[in-house]
Structures are given as C-alpha cells and as structure tokens.
Design a protein around this motif. Structure first.
Motif, mmCIF file in Angstrom:
data_model
loop_
_atom_site.group_PDB
_atom_site.id
_atom_site.type_symbol
_atom_site.label_atom_id
_atom_site.label_comp_id
_atom_site.label_asym_id
_atom_site.label_seq_id
_atom_site.Cartn_x
_atom_site.Cartn_y
_atom_site.Cartn_z
ATOM 1 N N GLU A 49 -7.213 -39.441 5.165
ATOM 2 C CA GLU A 49 -7.949 -39.635 5.584
ATOM 3 C C GLU A 49 -8.686 -38.322 6.053
ATOM 4 O O GLU A 49 -9.387 -37.144 5.837
ATOM 5 N N ALA A 50 -7.525 -37.885 7.279
ATOM 6 C CA ALA A 50 -8.189 -36.342 7.903
ATOM 7 C C ALA A 50 -7.437 -35.306 7.429
ATOM 8 O O ALA A 50 -8.425 -34.474 7.115
ATOM 9 N N CYS A 69 3.703 -30.573 14.236
ATOM 10 C CA CYS A 69 3.549 -31.046 14.685
ATOM 11 C C CYS A 69 5.169 -31.932 15.651
ATOM 12 O O CYS A 69 5.188 -32.068 16.535
ATOM 13 N N VAL A 70 6.042 -32.432 14.304
ATOM 14 C CA VAL A 70 7.242 -32.910 15.022
ATOM 15 C C VAL A 70 8.299 -32.140 15.475
ATOM 16 O O VAL A 70 9.844 -31.619 15.216
ATOM 17 N N ARG A 91 -3.704 -33.121 15.826
ATOM 18 C CA ARG A 91 -3.805 -31.956 15.484
ATOM 19 C C ARG A 91 -4.896 -31.758 14.454
ATOM 20 O O ARG A 91 -5.331 -30.338 14.105
ATOM 21 N N ILE A 92 -4.902 -32.308 13.720
ATOM 22 C CA ILE A 92 -6.044 -32.112 11.986
ATOM 23 C C ILE A 92 -6.728 -32.911 12.706
ATOM 24 O O ILE A 92 -7.435 -31.506 12.242
ATOM 25 N N ALA A 96 -9.748 -29.056 12.254
ATOM 26 C CA ALA A 96 -11.085 -29.789 11.837
ATOM 27 C C ALA A 96 -12.341 -29.287 12.706
ATOM 28 O O ALA A 96 -13.262 -28.785 12.033
ATOM 29 N N ALA A 97 -12.592 -29.511 13.591
ATOM 30 C CA ALA A 97 -13.491 -29.234 14.724
ATOM 31 C C ALA A 97 -13.203 -27.866 16.011
ATOM 32 O O ALA A 97 -14.395 -27.558 15.831
ATOM 33 N N ALA A 98 -12.360 -27.243 15.085
ATOM 34 C CA ALA A 98 -12.439 -26.156 15.976
ATOM 35 C C ALA A 98 -13.692 -25.548 15.363
ATOM 36 O O ALA A 98 -13.451 -25.241 13.972
ATOM 37 N N LYS A 99 -14.268 -24.277 15.680
ATOM 38 C CA LYS A 99 -14.840 -23.372 14.874
ATOM 39 C C LYS A 99 -14.144 -22.172 14.394
ATOM 40 O O LYS A 99 -13.054 -22.034 14.711
#
Length: 120
Positions: A49-50, A69-70, A91-92, A96-99
C-alpha cells in the motif's frame, strides 16, 4: 582526626565463549530473536500500500527500495524479516513525505525559514 574510608565496588563480568562463537548452530527450543522473525502478512500489505501511495509502481523500483534498506539481494518481500520490513516501510513513507525537489534547486533554495539576508 578524621579517617577516610575508601569503598571499593567490584563488578564481576562473566564472559561466555558462546558469545563469540559465530558459527554455532541454533539451540533447539530457543525462539528466534525479534530481528529474525519473518515478515508478517499485515506488513506485506502495508508495504504494498505504501508503494502505491508513493507512486512507486514498477517492480524493479520497488525491489531497489527494499534492497537499499537491507543491503542484500531480495527476490520477494517475503524474504524480509519483520524488523527489515519496518525499515522498508519507514523509508517508503519518509521518501513520500519528503518535499519534491526542483531540478537544480540547492538546499539553500529549499530552506524553510528566512535568513537575515532575506530580511534585508
């Protein structure tokens, strides 16, 4: 005349050679630690979903993100541990939240607050 009494507190450290035996097989009846628990079904769904919410549709890009990530090759999300799945999800969501960054924009251009130079 006063006497000073020095108190000595001793700490006993017991070192077990098993701590350093990296090739030791797992002891039967011992459960896997939290970092070794396999990924749960709800985590797989949350990661998928993310990815969709973040607009990451291609399987190749999804695999790149998870592997970053791994730091090991992955053929499927099911190869992740529960702890690794949490890292991937974080991380996802963080990406996504980053500008969105404009092409050629520097950190100075993207600063949030006015500086003393801006106020002149």
């Amino acid at each position: 005349m006063s006497h000073l009494v020095a108190a000595c507190h001793c700490i006993l450290v017991i070192v077990n050679d098993a701590l350093f035996n990296l090739d030791a097989e797992e002891v039967p009846g011992q459960s896997a630690g939290p970092s070794e628990q396999p990924i749960r079904d709800d985590q797989v769904l949350a990661i998928r979903e993310a990815f969709t919410v973040a607009g990451i549709e291609s399987q190749e890009r999804r695999q790149e993100v998870a592997q970053s990530c791994v730091v090991r090759p992955l053929a499927s999300l099911r190869e992740l541990t529960a702890v690794e799945a949490h890292r991937v999800l974080k991380r996802i969501k963080g990406n996504a939240a980053a500008k969105p960054r404009a092409v050629g924009a520097s950190d100075w251009d993207l600063r949030e607050e006015d500086t003393w130079i801006d106020k002149l």
